[in-house]
Enzyme design. Structure first.
Site, PDB file in Angstrom:
ATOM      1  N   GLU A 168       0.882  -1.175   0.000  1.00  0.00           N
ATOM      2  CA  GLU A 168       0.000   0.000   0.000  1.00  0.00           C
ATOM      3  C   GLU A 168       0.910   1.213   0.000  1.00  0.00           C
ATOM      4  O   GLU A 168       1.538   1.518   1.012  1.00  0.00           O
ATOM      5  CB  GLU A 168      -0.885   0.000   1.250  1.00  0.00           C
ATOM      6  CG  GLU A 168      -1.886  -1.137   1.302  1.00  0.00           C
ATOM      7  CD  GLU A 168      -2.906  -1.092   0.181  1.00  0.00           C
ATOM      8  OE1 GLU A 168      -3.161  -0.001  -0.363  1.00  0.00           O
ATOM      9  OE2 GLU A 168      -3.422  -2.161  -0.160  1.00  0.00           O
ATOM     10  N   CYS A 203      -2.799   8.908   3.153  1.00  0.00           N
ATOM     11  CA  CYS A 203      -2.438   8.318   1.853  1.00  0.00           C
ATOM     12  C   CYS A 203      -3.500   8.613   0.809  1.00  0.00           C
ATOM     13  O   CYS A 203      -3.231   8.592  -0.383  1.00  0.00           O
ATOM     14  CB  CYS A 203      -2.250   6.815   1.998  1.00  0.00           C
ATOM     15  SG  CYS A 203      -3.658   5.997   2.749  1.00  0.00           S
TER      16      CYS A 203
HETATM   17  P1  NAP Z   1       8.184   4.906   4.787  1.00  0.00           P
HETATM   18  O1  NAP Z   1       9.308   5.795   5.164  1.00  0.00           O
HETATM   19  O2  NAP Z   1       8.223   4.257   3.490  1.00  0.00           O
HETATM   20  O3  NAP Z   1       8.117   3.813   5.959  1.00  0.00           O
HETATM   21  C1  NAP Z   1       7.109   2.876   6.004  1.00  0.00           C
HETATM   22  C2  NAP Z   1       7.495   1.750   6.937  1.00  0.00           C
HETATM   23  O4  NAP Z   1       8.603   1.056   6.392  1.00  0.00           O
HETATM   24  C3  NAP Z   1       7.942   2.213   8.308  1.00  0.00           C
HETATM   25  O5  NAP Z   1       7.476   1.302   9.268  1.00  0.00           O
HETATM   26  C4  NAP Z   1       9.451   2.170   8.209  1.00  0.00           C
HETATM   27  O6  NAP Z   1      10.067   1.996   9.449  1.00  0.00           O
HETATM   28  C5  NAP Z   1       9.607   0.931   7.362  1.00  0.00           C
HETATM   29  N1  NAP Z   1      10.901   0.816   6.735  1.00  0.00           N
HETATM   30  C6  NAP Z   1      11.629   1.764   6.110  1.00  0.00           C
HETATM   31  N2  NAP Z   1      12.769   1.221   5.644  1.00  0.00           N
HETATM   32  C7  NAP Z   1      12.757  -0.084   5.992  1.00  0.00           C
HETATM   33  C8  NAP Z   1      13.664  -1.164   5.814  1.00  0.00           C
HETATM   34  N3  NAP Z   1      14.805  -1.009   5.156  1.00  0.00           N
HETATM   35  N4  NAP Z   1      13.331  -2.362   6.319  1.00  0.00           N
HETATM   36  C9  NAP Z   1      12.169  -2.540   6.969  1.00  0.00           C
HETATM   37  N5  NAP Z   1      11.275  -1.553   7.180  1.00  0.00           N
HETATM   38  C10 NAP Z   1      11.573  -0.342   6.694  1.00  0.00           C
HETATM   39  O7  NAP Z   1       6.795   5.639   4.893  1.00  0.00           O
HETATM   40  P2  NAP Z   1       6.259   6.576   6.074  1.00  0.00           P
HETATM   41  O8  NAP Z   1       7.058   7.833   6.040  1.00  0.00           O
HETATM   42  O9  NAP Z   1       6.165   5.840   7.366  1.00  0.00           O
HETATM   43  O10 NAP Z   1       4.775   6.851   5.603  1.00  0.00           O
HETATM   44  C11 NAP Z   1       4.451   7.835   4.680  1.00  0.00           C
HETATM   45  C12 NAP Z   1       4.192   7.252   3.320  1.00  0.00           C
HETATM   46  O11 NAP Z   1       3.285   6.142   3.421  1.00  0.00           O
HETATM   47  C13 NAP Z   1       3.515   8.224   2.392  1.00  0.00           C
HETATM   48  O12 NAP Z   1       4.163   8.194   1.167  1.00  0.00           O
HETATM   49  C14 NAP Z   1       2.080   7.719   2.273  1.00  0.00           C
HETATM   50  O13 NAP Z   1       1.461   8.028   1.059  1.00  0.00           O
HETATM   51  C15 NAP Z   1       2.249   6.261   2.464  1.00  0.00           C
HETATM   52  N6  NAP Z   1       1.029   5.651   3.009  1.00  0.00           N
HETATM   53  C16 NAP Z   1       0.294   4.821   2.222  1.00  0.00           C
HETATM   54  C17 NAP Z   1      -0.853   4.249   2.732  1.00  0.00           C
HETATM   55  C18 NAP Z   1      -1.699   3.339   1.899  1.00  0.00           C
HETATM   56  O14 NAP Z   1      -2.581   2.691   2.459  1.00  0.00           O
HETATM   57  N7  NAP Z   1      -1.493   3.229   0.614  1.00  0.00           N
HETATM   58  C19 NAP Z   1      -1.259   4.522   4.027  1.00  0.00           C
HETATM   59  C20 NAP Z   1      -0.479   5.364   4.797  1.00  0.00           C
HETATM   60  C21 NAP Z   1       0.663   5.934   4.280  1.00  0.00           C
HETATM   61  P3  NAP Z   1      10.850   3.188  10.186  1.00  0.00           P
HETATM   62  O15 NAP Z   1       9.838   4.150  10.606  1.00  0.00           O
HETATM   63  O16 NAP Z   1      11.522   2.503  11.314  1.00  0.00           O
HETATM   64  O17 NAP Z   1      11.793   3.756   9.182  1.00  0.00           O
END
Ligand code: NAP
Length: 672
Positions: free
Chosen positions: A258, A297
């Site tokens: 997602e 999102c």
């Molecule tokens: P993100 O930086 O991509 O992180 C998402 C998750 O991935 C976090 O739990 C992060 O953990 C983890 N992560 C990052 N690098 C990783 C790795 N190398 N190994 C394992 N896990 C890893 O996104 P975010 O900043 O939390 O959220 C914002 C984004 O999410 C926006 O772009 C938004 O559009 C999107 N989003 C989409 C939806 C949907 O349903 N489509 C819903 C909500 C948000 P850490 O925090 O520890 O880095």
């Protein structure tokens, strides 16, 4: 203020964050409030714990037993949710923002609990679709079944919904019977962890059902096996990095993604400044831009409006944005809180600068927040004069309160612009004209996971452009991740394996715990309506005596009910119809006579007839024909503490043993 140590939960124990863990700052004050780190975790042990303890304990229960536990969990969390609201202010969220997260998450548990009871069987195996006839005589048939996967589901969540994000994935996973390892985004993990702690303390689900990683996942993904599933929510870049993991690719481990997307809202060309749709549109756009400070999102990133009213809409949105009060989320007079962190703030402002290379600035009061403590920003409205050539506007997501307005010429142009997002979670169309709704939906559905249509007729009860609902699928193609979540029972299926079973009707009946036509039947000397739910057995069959249908029966039924359709009343007209040999009995007359043949009249364990499904009439019945009925116990499902549903296969045959009609009859029967 003491610094929270955000413990993880592994193998039934709380594990401290390591001293080198990540520091978490308040979004509002920039002060250090927590530390989270997972260096003390043994990921292999966590996986084994879920495989060996969680999976068997969950899979011992039926769907209904697990659904009941989801309901208990929802009630438990609901009674304790105030603490979650308190903690969430530190994420920059107003109480209204947190309502979406906390009550929205608990509501999602409730919906899955209720759907699980209503739409899944009180059994361990889900039957997907009907029996498939694979042979001429019916001695070899097929049936798809779904069984829970035998591994663990790893849920990696985004920061913006620390409670909903966890619960919307957890509910279908637990309902399917899979244990989970949950990894919330670190920056808001203190809220997720508080909710998770309540789940553990409730002792509602068995040990091993869920574990928590606050911090990094280390080599967890490298250790997963073919029965495991990963469900990820976050940015497209992180999704790409994680789904490219060699172990995931090599072992075909399902990876649900997602991601972010450039969702849009279109105002239909039927709207003018004087129509209710104009106001609805302005309200939805501003709400989506500012709720959760735009960190949703599904938020509207692109605003598409008819050329002729572009100026009026720009003015109306700007006027509304000037009234948005940004500040301390604890203060209920403020409309918008802060972004989650300073780094999020700089990301958003950088992307806004990039967008400005293609757009004019209509509203941006960033100066007010330049030196303020906390990750506060101003809403930003940009206007793109050439949306056909623009690139960033359709591809760069500023995950904050920023949106770009653009004009479209006609419905087809609106679709072209919508689809330039290359796959979005949601598009909304605000129109009162069904043809516009039709044309834009048909022209853009392939690029969208959800299309939301709003107007004066449904505004009062509509759920909002940005709200993913547990009943409906959430996800989108391409840029949005190419996956789906929720969508009711569809969401449960991500955690189950669908298997095609082929064999004789007897084999298929036993495997699916559902009698299928062609498999063994037996009779009992006692009428089945005299036998309680607990005593009835699958395949138990009553074959009735036969009854002759006369012309008088047909006439009397026609006049009694008023159904004097010519096929029952007029020999010549009936004969002229390709379906009938002449006057025939009413289908409903046959059903009534069938009931008269199989019913046991006295009070007994059958409490009520609650429905009739899959009725089909196969052969007309003429005056002088006879019918008899066979009534077979097909499936039993417990419903309450005192009674359950029995599904009966009913077959009506004529004097030549030809099938006349079949259907499934539903009754509620007392257990004893
Ligand atoms: P993100 O930086 O991509 O992180 C998402 C998750 O991935 C976090 O739990 C992060 O953990 C983890 N992560 C990052 N690098 C990783 C790795 N190398 N190994 C394992 N896990 C890893 O996104 P975010 O900043 O939390 O959220 C914002 C984004 O999410 C926006 O772009 C938004 O559009 C999107 N989003 C989409 C939806 C949907 O349903 N489509 C819903 C909500 C948000 P850490 O925090 O520890 O880095």
């Amino acid at each position: 203020m003491s610094i929270m140590n955000i413990k993880s939960y592994a193998c039934g124990k709380w594990i401290d964050a390591d001293c080198t863990g990540r520091q978490i700052l308040s979004a509002v004050t920039d002060q250090r409030i927590a530390v989270a780190g997972s260096a003390n975790l043994d990921f292999q042990n966590m996986i084994s714990h879920a495989h060996k303890l969680g999976a068997p304990a969950l899979q011992e229960m039926t769907f209904h037993e697990r659904a009941k536990k989801l309901k208990q969990l929802a009630i438990y969390l609901n009674e304790r949710k105030e603490l979650l609201y308190e903690l969430s202010f530190n994420c920059g969220s107003t109480r209204k923002d947190s309502f979406i997260d906390i009550d929205g998450g608990i509501g999602t548990l409730q919906v899955f609990a209720s759907k699980g009871r209503r739409e899944l069987p009180d059994a361990h195996t889900y039957l997907d679709g009907d029996v498939e006839q694979l042979s001429r005589s019916g001695s070899f048939i097929g049936q798809h079944i779904c069984r829970p996967k035998l591994g663990v589901a790893v849920h990696i969540n985004a920061f913006n919904f620390p409670v909903w994000g966890m619960l919307e994935k957890l509910a279908p996973t637990l309902l399917a019977g899979m244990p989970t390892i949950i990894k919330p985004a670190t920056v808001t993990s203190y809220v997720t962890q508080a909710c998770f702690k309540m789940m553990v303390e409730s002792e509602i689900f068995p040990q091993g059902s869920f574990q928590l990683i606050c911090g990094g996942t280390g080599d967890l993904l490298d250790r997963l096996t073919t029965q495991d599933v990963v469900s990820f929510t976050g940015s497209a870049q992180t999704a790409f990095n994680l789904r490219s993991n060699q172990n995931i690719l090599q072992n075909s481990i399902p990876f649900i993604a997602e991601q972010d997307s450039l969702n849009a809202s279109v105002l239909g060309s039927d709207a003018t400044v004087d129509t209710p749709e104009f106001d609805i549109f302005i309200k939805e756009v501003v709400n989506e831009m500012t709720a959760k400070a735009g960190q949703k999102c599904t938020a509207i990133r692109r605003i598409m409006v008819p050329e002729k009213i572009l100026g009026s809409i720009s003015d109306a949105i700007s006027a509304r944005l000037t009234k948005i009060k940004v500040g301390d989320p604890c203060d209920e007079t403020n409309d918008m809180g802060a972004l989650v962190s300073q780094s999020q703030k700089s990301d958003v402002l950088n992307i806004v600068e990039t967008l400005k290379s293609e757009c004019a600035t209509i509203y941006d009061e960033q100066e007010h927040f330049k030196n303020a403590k906390g990750a506060f920003v101003s809403p930003v409205l940009l206007q793109c004069g050439d949306p056909d050539s623009a690139i960033h506007v359709h591809s760069k997501e500023a995950f904050g309160p920023a949106s770009t307005i653009m004009a479209y010429r006609d419905n087809q142009h609106a679709c072209e612009l919508l689809n330039k997002g290359d796959g979005s979670l949601v598009a909304s169309i605000i129109t009162h004209d069904p043809q516009i709704a039709h044309d834009i939906t048909i022209g853009s559905a392939a690029y969208h996971g959800r299309i939301y249509i709003n107007n004066r007729d449904c505004i009062k009860e509509s759920t909002g452009h940005g709200a993913p609902l547990p009943h409906m699928v959430h996800g989108g193609p391409g840029r949005a991740g190419g996956s789906e979540e929720m969508g009711g029972i569809r969401g449960v299926m991500h955690y189950m394996q669908r298997t095609a079973i082929q064999g004789s009707p007897d084999m298929v009946s036993v495997i699916g715990k559902t009698w299928v036509p062609g498999s063994k039947t037996f009779s009992n000397s006692i009428h089945p309506f005299k036998r309680s739910f607990n005593k009835l057995e699958l395949g138990e069959t009553l074959v009735t005596k036969s009854r002759k249908i006369t012309l008088e029966d047909i006439q009397q039924f026609a006049h009694f009910t008023g159904d004097t359709f010519y096929a029952h009343m007029d020999e010549e007209a009936a004969k002229a119809n390709p379906f009938f040999p002449g006057r025939v009995a009413h289908g409903y007359l046959l059903l009534s006579f069938a009931a008269g043949l199989f019913v046991e009249p006295n009070p007994g364990p059958v409490l009520a007839n609650t429905g009739l499904m899959d009725l089909s009439f196969q052969k007309p019945v003429s005056p002088g024909d006879s019918i008899s009925v066979s009534l077979t116990v097909k499936r039993k499902t417990k419903r309450t503490d005192t009674y359950g549903e029995v599904r009966w296969h009913v077959a009506l045959k004529n004097q030549d043993n030809e099938l006349v009609a079949t259907y499934t009859l539903l009754t509620m029967n007392a257990y004893n």
